[in-house]
Design a protein around this motif. Structure first.
Motif, PDB file in Angstrom:
ATOM      1  N   MET A 202       0.848  -1.184   0.000  1.00  0.00           N
ATOM      2  CA  MET A 202       0.000   0.000   0.000  1.00  0.00           C
ATOM      3  C   MET A 202       0.887   1.239   0.000  1.00  0.00           C
ATOM      4  SD  MET A 202      -0.884  -0.007   4.013  1.00  0.00           S
ATOM      5  CE  MET A 202       0.158  -1.003   5.050  1.00  0.00           C
ATOM      6  N   THR A 203       0.291   2.367  -0.282  1.00  0.00           N
ATOM      7  CA  THR A 203       1.044   3.613  -0.202  1.00  0.00           C
ATOM      8  C   THR A 203       0.277   4.624   0.630  1.00  0.00           C
ATOM      9  OG1 THR A 203       0.014   4.737  -2.076  1.00  0.00           O
ATOM     10  CG2 THR A 203       1.833   3.239  -2.569  1.00  0.00           C
ATOM     11  N   HIS A 204       0.970   5.649   1.066  1.00  0.00           N
ATOM     12  CA  HIS A 204       0.345   6.684   1.880  1.00  0.00           C
ATOM     13  C   HIS A 204      -0.755   7.406   1.122  1.00  0.00           C
ATOM     14  CE1 HIS A 204       3.937   6.000   4.275  1.00  0.00           C
ATOM     15  NE2 HIS A 204       3.405   6.691   5.256  1.00  0.00           N
ATOM     16  N   ALA A 205      -0.695   7.369  -0.192  1.00  0.00           N
ATOM     17  CA  ALA A 205      -1.688   8.107  -0.972  1.00  0.00           C
ATOM     18  C   ALA A 205      -3.020   7.390  -1.047  1.00  0.00           C
ATOM     19  CB  ALA A 205      -1.155   8.342  -2.384  1.00  0.00           C
ATOM     20  N   GLN A 206      -3.041   6.135  -0.625  1.00  0.00           N
ATOM     21  CA  GLN A 206      -4.297   5.405  -0.694  1.00  0.00           C
ATOM     22  C   GLN A 206      -5.161   5.731   0.516  1.00  0.00           C
ATOM     23  OE1 GLN A 206      -2.231   1.551  -1.404  1.00  0.00           O
ATOM     24  NE2 GLN A 206      -4.071   1.094  -2.570  1.00  0.00           N
ATOM     25  N   ALA A 207      -6.407   6.037   0.265  1.00  0.00           N
ATOM     26  CA  ALA A 207      -7.298   6.442   1.348  1.00  0.00           C
ATOM     27  C   ALA A 207      -7.469   5.351   2.386  1.00  0.00           C
ATOM     28  CB  ALA A 207      -8.647   6.828   0.764  1.00  0.00           C
ATOM     29  N   LEU A 208      -7.408   4.094   1.963  1.00  0.00           N
ATOM     30  CA  LEU A 208      -7.672   3.002   2.889  1.00  0.00           C
ATOM     31  C   LEU A 208      -6.411   2.396   3.482  1.00  0.00           C
ATOM     32  CD1 LEU A 208     -10.483   1.310   0.827  1.00  0.00           C
ATOM     33  CD2 LEU A 208     -10.739   2.510   2.984  1.00  0.00           C
ATOM     34  N   ALA A 209      -5.265   2.995   3.212  1.00  0.00           N
ATOM     35  CA  ALA A 209      -4.029   2.422   3.735  1.00  0.00           C
ATOM     36  C   ALA A 209      -3.924   2.645   5.232  1.00  0.00           C
ATOM     37  CB  ALA A 209      -2.839   3.053   3.023  1.00  0.00           C
ATOM     38  N   ASP A 210      -3.367   1.689   5.912  1.00  0.00           N
ATOM     39  CA  ASP A 210      -3.123   1.846   7.345  1.00  0.00           C
ATOM     40  C   ASP A 210      -1.648   2.135   7.519  1.00  0.00           C
ATOM     41  OD1 ASP A 210      -2.856   1.811  10.020  1.00  0.00           O
ATOM     42  OD2 ASP A 210      -3.566  -0.235  10.315  1.00  0.00           O
ATOM     43  N   THR A 211      -1.325   3.392   7.777  1.00  0.00           N
ATOM     44  CA  THR A 211       0.080   3.756   7.852  1.00  0.00           C
ATOM     45  C   THR A 211       0.671   3.503   9.231  1.00  0.00           C
ATOM     46  OG1 THR A 211      -0.529   6.019   8.392  1.00  0.00           O
ATOM     47  CG2 THR A 211      -0.194   5.498   6.070  1.00  0.00           C
TER      48      THR A 211
ATOM     49  N   ALA B   2     -10.894  -0.466   8.815  1.00  0.00           N
ATOM     50  CA  ALA B   2     -10.586  -1.335   9.953  1.00  0.00           C
ATOM     51  C   ALA B   2     -10.205  -2.737   9.477  1.00  0.00           C
ATOM     52  CB  ALA B   2     -11.778  -1.394  10.903  1.00  0.00           C
ATOM     53  N   HIS B   3     -11.005  -3.293   8.578  1.00  0.00           N
ATOM     54  CA  HIS B   3     -10.694  -4.636   8.062  1.00  0.00           C
ATOM     55  C   HIS B   3      -9.386  -4.625   7.280  1.00  0.00           C
ATOM     56  CE1 HIS B   3     -14.295  -6.726   9.249  1.00  0.00           C
ATOM     57  NE2 HIS B   3     -15.035  -5.732   8.797  1.00  0.00           N
ATOM     58  N   ALA B   4      -9.185  -3.551   6.501  1.00  0.00           N
ATOM     59  CA  ALA B   4      -7.956  -3.462   5.709  1.00  0.00           C
ATOM     60  C   ALA B   4      -6.756  -3.451   6.633  1.00  0.00           C
ATOM     61  CB  ALA B   4      -7.990  -2.202   4.847  1.00  0.00           C
ATOM     62  N   SER B   5      -6.891  -2.764   7.744  1.00  0.00           N
ATOM     63  CA  SER B   5      -5.778  -2.679   8.679  1.00  0.00           C
ATOM     64  C   SER B   5      -5.376  -4.075   9.147  1.00  0.00           C
ATOM     65  CB  SER B   5      -6.195  -1.790   9.848  1.00  0.00           C
ATOM     66  OG  SER B   5      -5.204  -1.805  10.823  1.00  0.00           O
ATOM     67  N   GLU B   6      -6.370  -4.903   9.467  1.00  0.00           N
ATOM     68  CA  GLU B   6      -6.053  -6.257   9.910  1.00  0.00           C
ATOM     69  C   GLU B   6      -5.414  -7.058   8.794  1.00  0.00           C
ATOM     70  OE1 GLU B   6      -9.196  -8.180  11.876  1.00  0.00           O
ATOM     71  OE2 GLU B   6      -9.466  -6.503  13.278  1.00  0.00           O
ATOM     72  N   ALA B   7      -5.897  -6.842   7.560  1.00  0.00           N
ATOM     73  CA  ALA B   7      -5.297  -7.551   6.427  1.00  0.00           C
ATOM     74  C   ALA B   7      -3.834  -7.173   6.288  1.00  0.00           C
ATOM     75  CB  ALA B   7      -6.062  -7.229   5.144  1.00  0.00           C
ATOM     76  N   PHE B   8      -3.553  -5.880   6.393  1.00  0.00           N
ATOM     77  CA  PHE B   8      -2.175  -5.428   6.246  1.00  0.00           C
ATOM     78  C   PHE B   8      -1.282  -5.997   7.343  1.00  0.00           C
ATOM     79  CE2 PHE B   8      -2.746  -3.175   2.584  1.00  0.00           C
ATOM     80  CZ  PHE B   8      -3.621  -2.097   2.665  1.00  0.00           C
ATOM     81  N   GLU B   9      -1.788  -6.000   8.576  1.00  0.00           N
ATOM     82  CA  GLU B   9      -0.979  -6.554   9.672  1.00  0.00           C
ATOM     83  C   GLU B   9      -0.595  -7.991   9.364  1.00  0.00           C
ATOM     84  OE1 GLU B   9      -1.559  -3.659  13.203  1.00  0.00           O
ATOM     85  OE2 GLU B   9      -0.286  -5.420  12.931  1.00  0.00           O
ATOM     86  N   THR B  10      -1.556  -8.739   8.870  1.00  0.00           N
ATOM     87  CA  THR B  10      -1.302 -10.151   8.575  1.00  0.00           C
ATOM     88  C   THR B  10      -0.223 -10.313   7.518  1.00  0.00           C
ATOM     89  OG1 THR B  10      -3.674 -10.468   8.902  1.00  0.00           O
ATOM     90  CG2 THR B  10      -2.414 -12.328   8.008  1.00  0.00           C
ATOM     91  N   ILE B  11      -0.384  -9.604   6.409  1.00  0.00           N
ATOM     92  CA  ILE B  11       0.525  -9.841   5.298  1.00  0.00           C
ATOM     93  C   ILE B  11       1.924  -9.320   5.599  1.00  0.00           C
ATOM     94  CG2 ILE B  11      -0.058  -7.756   3.996  1.00  0.00           C
ATOM     95  CD1 ILE B  11       0.201  -9.444   1.451  1.00  0.00           C
ATOM     96  N   VAL B  12       1.988  -8.213   6.334  1.00  0.00           N
ATOM     97  CA  VAL B  12       3.317  -7.666   6.621  1.00  0.00           C
ATOM     98  C   VAL B  12       4.075  -8.619   7.544  1.00  0.00           C
ATOM     99  CG1 VAL B  12       4.525  -5.802   7.796  1.00  0.00           C
ATOM    100  CG2 VAL B  12       2.724  -5.276   6.173  1.00  0.00           C
ATOM    101  N   ALA B  13       3.364  -9.238   8.490  1.00  0.00           N
ATOM    102  CA  ALA B  13       4.022 -10.180   9.393  1.00  0.00           C
ATOM    103  C   ALA B  13       4.485 -11.424   8.650  1.00  0.00           C
ATOM    104  CB  ALA B  13       3.076 -10.556  10.524  1.00  0.00           C
TER     105      ALA B  13
END
Lengths: 304, 308, 566
Positions: free
Chosen positions: C341-350, C496-507
Motif C-alpha cells: 500500500m502507499t500513503h496516498a491510498q485512502a484506505l491504507a493503514d500507515t 478497519a478490516h484493511a488494517s487487519e489484512a495489512f498486519e497479517t501480510i506484513v508479518a
C-alpha cells in the motif's frame, strides 16, 4: 634482371635487411617509432595494474560500499582521487577492476572479428566468381540484420552469458564489415602486376595470398579493427540496458558508464573518468596500430 | 538475399523470449481475455510455420503487417520514422565524408609534418569518443551553458507560428547539434582511414611517375593518388549504410530525434514482431541498394574494375 | 585545390548566420483579451504517448493528456475520499436508490462535445461497455466488473446497477471512466481503438482540444474557447516526448520546457536549486517490493527450499536497513514502503508495525535455521550449500537496477549471496507470469481503492495462472480480512478490516517491501498552479495560469495562429 629459380620466386618485397623476414623488419621499424612505443607502454601499465592490484588489495575492494549515506557521490578529493560513485564505491578502484573485464572483452572480441572477417573476405575476394557472390550475399544478409537482434537472439540461447560468451558473441556479430572490406581489397589486388608476376613465376595461391595480398590488407583492417575496440567498449555499456552486460556487482568500464549517466551531469566524475579510461586505451591501441601500419608500409616501398 | 535477411530476422525475434502482450512493469500481466484476443488478432496463436508462411505471402504483396505497439500499419510507422533518420544521418554522412576525405588528403600531402601529427592526434582522440558522450557534451555546452541551439526535437514546439524563413531556420537549428555530433565523429574516422589509404597508394609506380614528371607533391596526392585511395573509403561509406538506416540510437535519444533508431530499439524491447521484421526487411533493402551504389562508385573510380 | 579550408570557413560563417537569424524569427504576436487567460505550457513526458482513447489507455503518461481532453462524471475531491467530496464534472449531481445498489447521475444539460454535440447518457453507457470489453483491454476492466450494468433512464440520466454494496461504489462509477462520445466511437473496431480515426482526432468534452499530433514528438492541446464551463486559462499545452532524462533536465533548465515529473534525486536537487523553477513532493501510488517465490520454480507443487519458510523471509527483511537504503538512493523522493500500500491510498493503514531492521536478530535466526558462516569464507552455508538466490530485475527501471545493487551489498555483509539477473522488461514479465524465479524485484502502481490486492495476494490469485500472485502467497486469514474490507458497508469499516489484512501480510513477509515513490513535479515559477492532487499532479492544469506580467514570448503567440495553422 636478377635470375630466379623456379622453386623460390623472389619479388622485391620478399627481400629484407640482412635476409630477415619482412615481419621482423617491420617490428624493428616499430621499435624505433616513439609514439607507438608510448602506446605500448601505456597499455602495458594498464595491463600490469589490472593484473597486480587484485593480488595486493583487500578482497572486496571492487564491490564494497563503505557508507552509502555519507560517502556517496563524493567529488574527487584527497581520500578518493577520482571520487566515489552513487554506491559510495571508490571510482579509481572500480576503474582498475573494470580494466580487466573491459580490455579482455574489447581486445579478444575484435581479434575474433578481425580474424574471421579477414579469412572469410580473403577467400571470397581471391576466389572470385560464383563462390565470391554467394559468400558476399550471405554476408550482406547478415549485415542487414540489426546487430541488436543478433545479440539478443544469441544471448537468449546462451544464458547466462559470461565473459567468454560475451567475447564470442561480440566477435561473431562484428566480422561482417571487415570481411567486405577485405574482399574488396583482395579483389582489387588480384589484378595487380606483381601478383600476376608471382603467378607467372609459379607461386601457389596460398603463398600469393599470404605474402603478397594480405600485407596490403593489414593496414586498413588494422585501422578498422582499432576503431572497433573503442566501439565494443561502448556497445558493452549498451548491453547493460539489454540485461546482457556485466552483471552487478562486477565492474566494467561500460557498466560504469551506465551507472554514472544516471546522475550526470552534476555527478560528472564517474562518466568522465570511465570515458577517459576508454579514450586513453583506444588512443594507446591506435598509436600502436599506426606505428605498426607505418612499419609495414615502409617495408612495402620498393627498393629499386 | 533480402528474403534470407527477412527470414532470419523473423526467426530470431520469435526465438527471443518475451511476449508482446505483457503489460508494463508497474502492471505486469495482461488481462487473459484481452491477451487471447490480441494474440489471435495478430495471428500469434497459430504455429510458427503458419505465421511464417503468412508473413512471406504478405511481404510479396507489399503488406508488412501491423505494429503491435502502435496498432498502425508497419509501413506507416516506418514511413514516418525513416525520412527523419535519413535526414539526420544523410547530413552527417555527407558532412563527414567531405570533411574527412579532405582532411585525410590534406594530412597525407603533408605527411610527417607537424601539422599532420597534430591533426592526426586530434582525430585519434575524437574518433575514440563514444557518440552519446559527445552528444551529451554538445547538448550541455550549446544548450545549457550557451543557449545557442535547441536541446532536441526536429522542429520547435512553436514551429507553426513562424514565417516560412523562420521555419527553415528552425529546422536547420534543430538539425545542427545531432548531425554535428555524428559528423565530428565521422570526420575523424574517415580522415584517419583516408590518410592511411592514401599512404598505401603513394608508394606505387604511377605515383612515382607523376612525381618524376615534376608534379608538386600536393597535386600528386590530390589528383593522382586520391582516385585510387578513395576505393576503401567508398567501401567504408557503403558499409555504413546499415548503420545509416538503423540510426544512431544514442544520438536520437539524447536529442529526442524520433527516427528509426529509437523506433527499432523500442520495437525490440516490446517484442513488436511485425515492426521488428519490417525494420529488418527495410534494412536489407537498403543494404542491397547501398551495395549497388558502392559497386557503381567503385567502378567509376577504379578503371581496372571497369575493364573487367 | 584548397577545399578543406574553404569548407571550414563556410561552416563557420554559416553557423554565425544561423545564430544571427534566429534572433528575429518573425513570430506573429497577438495579445490575449483577458488578463488571466493566455500562456503556454510545455510538459515533458518520457514515454511515447501514442493515443489517448480512454478505454485503451495503459500508461500514466497517456492520462496526463487524456485528463485534459476528456472528463469523467465527477472528479475525486481535494481530500481524496472515495465515497464523498466529489466535484461535479459531466454530472451535476447524483443520488442513491435501492439500499445503495443503484446510483443515478444527473448530467449537466449544457455539457457539449468539442464538435458541438450535446453529451448524453447514452455516451456513458457506451463508455462503460468499452471499458469492460476484453477486446479493448482496459486495466480498469476488473474493478469495473463490480458494476452489473449501466442503463439510460432518459437522455441526461445514466443509471449504474451494482451487484452488492461496497465502499468505493461512487469512485468506480463516477471517477474511473473518462466519457467518450457515442456518435464518434460506436462504429470503430474495438480491438484496435489506438489505430482508429477517433484516435487520430479525438473528440472529448474537456477544457482542451487536440490541435496537433506529431507522432513520437509532441501532442499540442489548445484551450476550448467555447467550453460549457469556464475556458481553461492557458492557451495551449504541449506534451513533449523527451526520452533521455539528462536532455530533459538540460532543456528544463534552458527554459525550453516548463514542467516535468522528476524521478531522480540528483536531478531534483539540481532543479530545485534553480530560481526560476518551483518543485514540490507529493504522495504517489507507485511502490516496489522484492517478491519471494514461495514455491519451488522447478517443482511448483513443493515449497521453495529457501522462501517457503516464513522465518527465512522475515530474517531477510530484518537483515536490511531499508530506511538507509532508501535514503541513500532517493533522499526525499521516496520513503520506505509499509506493505502492499502507499500513503496516498485512502484506505491504507500507515500505522502498521512492519518487520523492524535488526541485523543481530537476522543473524540469530539464520544461525538457528542452520545457515552458518564456515571458517575463512564469507557466505553462509548449510549442509555444504551456500545461501544464494537470484533476483530478476527489469532493466528499464533505473531505480530498481540501482536499488538491487545496494540490497546485494547489504546482504553480502550478512553472509547472503544475491545474484542479480537483469532482464529486458518483456522477458522479466514473462518469467514472472511463468513463476520462473527465486525472487523478483516487482512493483506496481497501486489502485486508489484496494481492489488490486486481490489479484496480487489472495489464494485465488495464486491458484489462477492468470492472476498476479506470482509468488503464490496463500493465507486464508489475509483472504478473509481483505474480503471483509472490500464488502464493508462504510469506509471506516473498510479501513478497519484493511488494517487487519495489512498486519497479517506484513508479518508474513511474502516480500520485502522496499520503497514507495513520491511524485516530484517541477514547474516553471511563472505558472500559478492550483492545488495538486496526490497521484495526479497534472489534473488541475486547466486552472493553471500565467500572470500577464511574467509571460515569455512563446506565451504570447495567441490562439489565432494555431487555428490558422491547422
Amino acid at each position: 634482371m636478377t635470375s630466379v629459380s623456379l622453386s623460390q620466386p623472389q619479388v622485391a618485397d620478399d627481400v629484407g635487411v640482412g635476409g630477415s623476414s619482412p615481419w621482423e623488419t617491420a617490428l624493428r621499424a616499430l621499435a624505433r617509432d616513439r609514439s607507438a612505443m608510448l602506446g605500448l607502454v601505456v597499455l602495458g601499465v594498464i595491463a600490469v595494474v589490472a593484473i597486480v592490484t587484485p593480488l595486493i588489495a583487500p578482497g572486496d575492494y571492487c564491490i564494497a560500499q563503505p557508507d552509502i549515506i555519507r560517502l556517496k557521490n563524493i567529488p574527487p578529493s584527497a581520500a578518493h582521487p577520482l571520487g566515489t560513485d552513487k554506491f559510495s564505491r571508490d571510482v579509481l578502484a572500480r576503474l582498475i577492476c573494470g580494466a580487466r573485464v573491459s580490455l579482455a572483452i574489447a581486445f579478444l572480441s575484435v581479434l575474433v572479428a578481425a580474424t574471421v572477417g579477414t579469412i572469410y573476405g580473403a577467400i571470397a575476394g581471391y576466389v572470385g566468381g560464383i563462390a565470391d557472390s554467394v559468400l558476399m550475399r550471405a554476408v550482406d544478409a547478415l549485415l542487414a540484420i540489426p546487430r541488436v537482434l543478433l545479440l539478443i537472439a544469441v544471448a537468449t540461447l546462451w544464458n547466462p552469458l559470461g565473459i567468454t560468451g560475451l567475447v564470442l558473441v561480440l566477435g561473431l556479430t562484428g566480422w561482417f564489415g571487415v570481411s567486405r572490406l577485405v574482399r574488396t581489397l583482395v579483389a582489387s589486388a588480384r589484378h595487380d602486376d606483381f601478383v600476376a608476376a608471382a603467378r607467372a613465376l609459379g607461386a601457389g595461391d596460398v603463398r600469393i595470398l599470404v605474402h603478397h595480398i594480405l600485407p596490403r590488407v593489414v593496414s586498413p583492417v588494422l585501422v578498422a579493427g582499432t576503431l572497433g575496440i573503442g566501439n565494443v567498449i561502448v556497445i558493452e555499456a549498451g548491453l547493460t540496458y539489454l540485461g546482457m552486460g556485466v552483471q552487478p556487482p562486477h565492474a566494467s568500464w561500460g557498466s560504469m558508464f551506465y551507472d554514472g549517466i544516471e546522475y550526470f551531469p552534476s555527478v560528472w566524475w564517474v562518466c568522465v573518468f570511465a570515458g577517459a579510461a576508454l579514450v586513453v586505451t583506444v588512443l594507446a591501441v591506435n598509436l600502436v596500430a599506426d606505428g605498426l601500419r607505418e612499419a609495414l608500409d615502409a617495408r612495402q616501398l620498393p627498393a629499386r | 538475399m533480402i528474403f534470407i535477411a527477412a527470414s532470419l530476422s523473423f526467426a530470431l525475434i520469435h526465438l527471443a523470449p518475451g511476449d508482446p502482450f505483457s503489460g508494463s512493469i508497474t502492471s505486469p500481466g495482461l488481462d487473459p481475455e484481452t491477451a487471447r484476443i490480441r494474440r489471435s488478432q495478430y495471428g500469434l496463436d497459430r504455429s510458427l510455420l503458419q505465421q511464417y508462411v503468412t508473413f512471406i505471402g504478405n511481404v510479396v504483396v507489399g503488406n508488412l503487417g501491423q505494429s503491435i505497439r502502435h496498432g498502425r500499419p508497419v509501413s506507416e510507422v516506418l514511413g514516418i520514422a525513416l525520412p527523419r533518420t535519413l535526414l539526420l544521418m544523410g547530413t552527417a554522412l555527407i558532412l563527414s565524408f567531405a570533411a574527412g576525405v579532405a582532411l585525410g588528403a590534406w594530412q597525407a600531402a603533408r605527411r610527417g609534418s607537424r601539422a599532420d601529427r597534430v591533426a592526426g592526434a586530434t582525430s585519434l582522440v575524437v574518433a575514440s569518443l563514444p557518440e552519446f558522450w559527445l552528444g551529451l557534451v554538445l547538448l550541455l555546452v550549446f544548450t545549457y551553458k550557451l543557449p545557442l541551439f535547441p536541446g532536441g526535437g526536429i522542429v520547435g514546439y512553436m514551429h507553426d507560428s513562424l514565417s516560412p524563413v523562420g521555419q527553415l531556420i528552425d529546422r536547420v537549428r534543430h538539425l545542427a547539434l545531432p548531425s554535428l555530433t555524428l559528423a565530428v565523429l565521422g570526420t575523424a574516422t574517415i580522415a584517419r582511414f583516408q590518410r592511411a589509404a592514401l599512404l598505401d597508394v603513394l608508394p606505387h609506380d604511377f605515383v612515382r611517375t607523376a612525381r618524376a614528371k615534376g608534379v608538386a607533391e600536393r597535386w600528386v596526392v590530390y589528383r593522382h593518388a586520391l582516385r585510387n585511395a578513395l576505393v576503401p573509403t567508398i567501401v567504408l561509406a557503403g558499409l555504413s549504410l546499415p548503420t545509416l538506416f538503423g540510426g544512431a540510437v544514442f544520438v536520437e535519444s539524447v536529442f529526442s530525434w524520433p527516427g528509426m533508431g529509437l523506433e527499432a530499439a523500442a520495437a525490440f524491447a516490446a517484442r513488436d514482431y511485425p515492426l521488428v521484421v519490417g525494420t529488418a526487411l527495410l534494412g536489407a533493402v537498403i543494404v542491397v541498394i547501398g551495395g549497388m551504389i558502392t559497386d557503381v562508385l567503385h567502378a567509376a573510380v577504379d578503371p581496372r574494375v571497369r575493364a573487367r | 585545390m584548397t577545399a578543406p579550408l574553404t569548407m571550414r570557413q563556410l561552416t563557420r560563417s554559416t553557423v554565425a548566420l544561423l545564430v544571427a537569424a534566429t534572433a528575429c524569427d518573425g513570430t506573429t504576436r497577438t495579445t490575449s483579451e483577458d488578463a488571466l487567460t493566455g500562456g503556454s505550457l510545455i510538459v515533458a513526458v518520457s514515454t511515447d504517448i501514442g493515443h489517448i482513447v480512454p478505454p485503451a489507455i495503459v500508461q500514466v503518461d497517456q492520462r496526463l493528456v487524456a485528463d485534459q481532453v476528456f472528463e469523467p462524471l465527477a472528479w475525486v475531491g481535494d481530500e481524496g475520499r472515495l465515497d464523498d467530496g466529489f466535484r461535479p464534472a459531466l454530472a451535476d449531481s447524483w443520488s442513491w436508490e435501492a439500499d445503495s445498489t443503484v446510483l443515478v447521475f444527473h448530467m449537466n444539460p449544457a455539457a457539449r462535445w468539442h464538435d458541438g454535440k450535446p453529451v448524453r447518457a447514452s455516451d456513458v453507457r457506451l463508455t462503460f461497455s468499452l471499458y469492460t470489453d476484453p477486446a479493448v483491454g482496459s486495466p480498469d476492466r476488473q474493478p469495473l466488473m463490480r458494476i452489473d450494468s449501466v442503463t439510460v433512464r432518459d437522455s441526461l440520466t445514466p443509471v449504474f446497477w451494482f451487484g452488492s454494496r461496497y465502499p468505493e461504489q461512487l469512485f468506480d462509477a463516477a471517477a474511473r471512466m473518462l466519457i467518450v462520445p457515442e456518435h464518434a466511437v460506436a462504429n470503430e473496431p474495438r480491438a484496435n481503438l489506438p489505430a482508429s480515426a477517433f484516435a487520430r482526432s479525438p473528440i472529448g468534452s474537456g477544457r482542451f482540444r487536440v490541435a496537433k499530433w506529431d507522432p513520437k514528438t509532441a501532442v499540442e492541446l489548445v484551450t476550448d474557447t467555447t467550453h460549457y464551463r469556464r475556458r481553461a486559462n492557458l492557451d495551449r499545452v504541449i506534451f513533449a516526448h523527451i526520452p533521455d532524462p539528462t536532455a530533459m533536465v538540460t532543456r528544463l533548465s534552458a527554459g525550453e520546457l516548463d514542467a516535468a515529473e522528476i524521478l531522480n534525486s540528483e536531478h531534483f536537487r539540481t532543479l530545485s536549486a534553480r530560481p526560476e523553477l518551483s518543485s514540490r513532493i507529493l504522495p504517489a501510488l507507485d511502490y516496489t517490493f522484492l517478491q519471494f517465490n514461495l514455491r519451488d520454480p522447478r517443482q511448483p507443487n513443493r515449497p521453495h527450499p529457501l522462501f517457503g519458510d516464513v522465518a527465512m523471509r522475515r530474517a531477510l527483511t530484518m537483515a536490511l536497513d531499508r530506511d538507509r537504503l532508501v535514503r541513500s538512493q532517493f533522499d526525499s523522493l521516496a520513503r520506505v514502503a509499509l506493505g502492499p500500500m502507499t500513503h496516498a491510498q485512502a484506505l491504507a493503514d500507515t500505522t502498521v508495525a512492519g518487520v523492524p531492521f535488526d541485523s543481530a536478530g537476522a543473524a540469530r535466526t539464520l544461525d538457528s535455521l542452520g545457515w552458518k558462516i564456515p571458517v575463512g569464507k564469507a557466505i553462509r552455508e548449510r549442509a555444504g550449500q551456500p545461501l544464494r538466490f537470484s533476483v530478476i530485475v527489469p532493466t528499464i527501471s533505473r531505480n530498481r537496477m540501482s536499488m538491487i545493487v545496494r540490497v546485494q551489498e547489504a546482504l553480502r555483509l550478512q553472509g547472503i549471496e544475491l545474484v542479480v539477473d537483469a532482464l529486458e522488461p518483456n522477458v522479466f514479465i514473462g518469467r514472472l507470469v511463468k513463476r520462473d524465479f527465486d525472487a523478483a524485484f516487482n512493483g506496481t502502481r497501486a489502485e486508489v481503492s484496494l481492489a488490486g490486492l486481490q489479484s496480487y495476494w489472495t489464494t485465488n490469485g495464486a491458484a489462477d495462472p492468470t492472476g498476479r500472485n506470482f509468488g503464490s502467497y496463500q493465507n486464508p486469514v489475509f483472504d478473509a480480512h481483505l474480503d471483509s474490507a472490500l464488502s464493508a458497508r462504510s469506509i471506516a469499516q473498510a479501513r478497519a478490516h484493511a488494517s487487519e489484512a495489512f498486519e497479517t501480510i506484513v508479518a508474513d513477509a511474502p516480500a520485502v517491501w522496499l520503497y514507495e515513490m513520491r511524485s516530484a513535479p517541477v514547474v516553471h515559477k511563472r505558472l500559478r498552479t492550483a492545488h495538486m492532487i496526490p497521484g495526479a499532479w497534472w489534473a488541475g492544469i486547466a486552472d493553471w495560469s500565467i500572470p500577464s506580467g511574467e509571460r515569455i514570448p512563446r506565451d504570447q503567440i495567441g490562439l489565432r495562429v494555431a487555428a490558422a495553422a491547422k
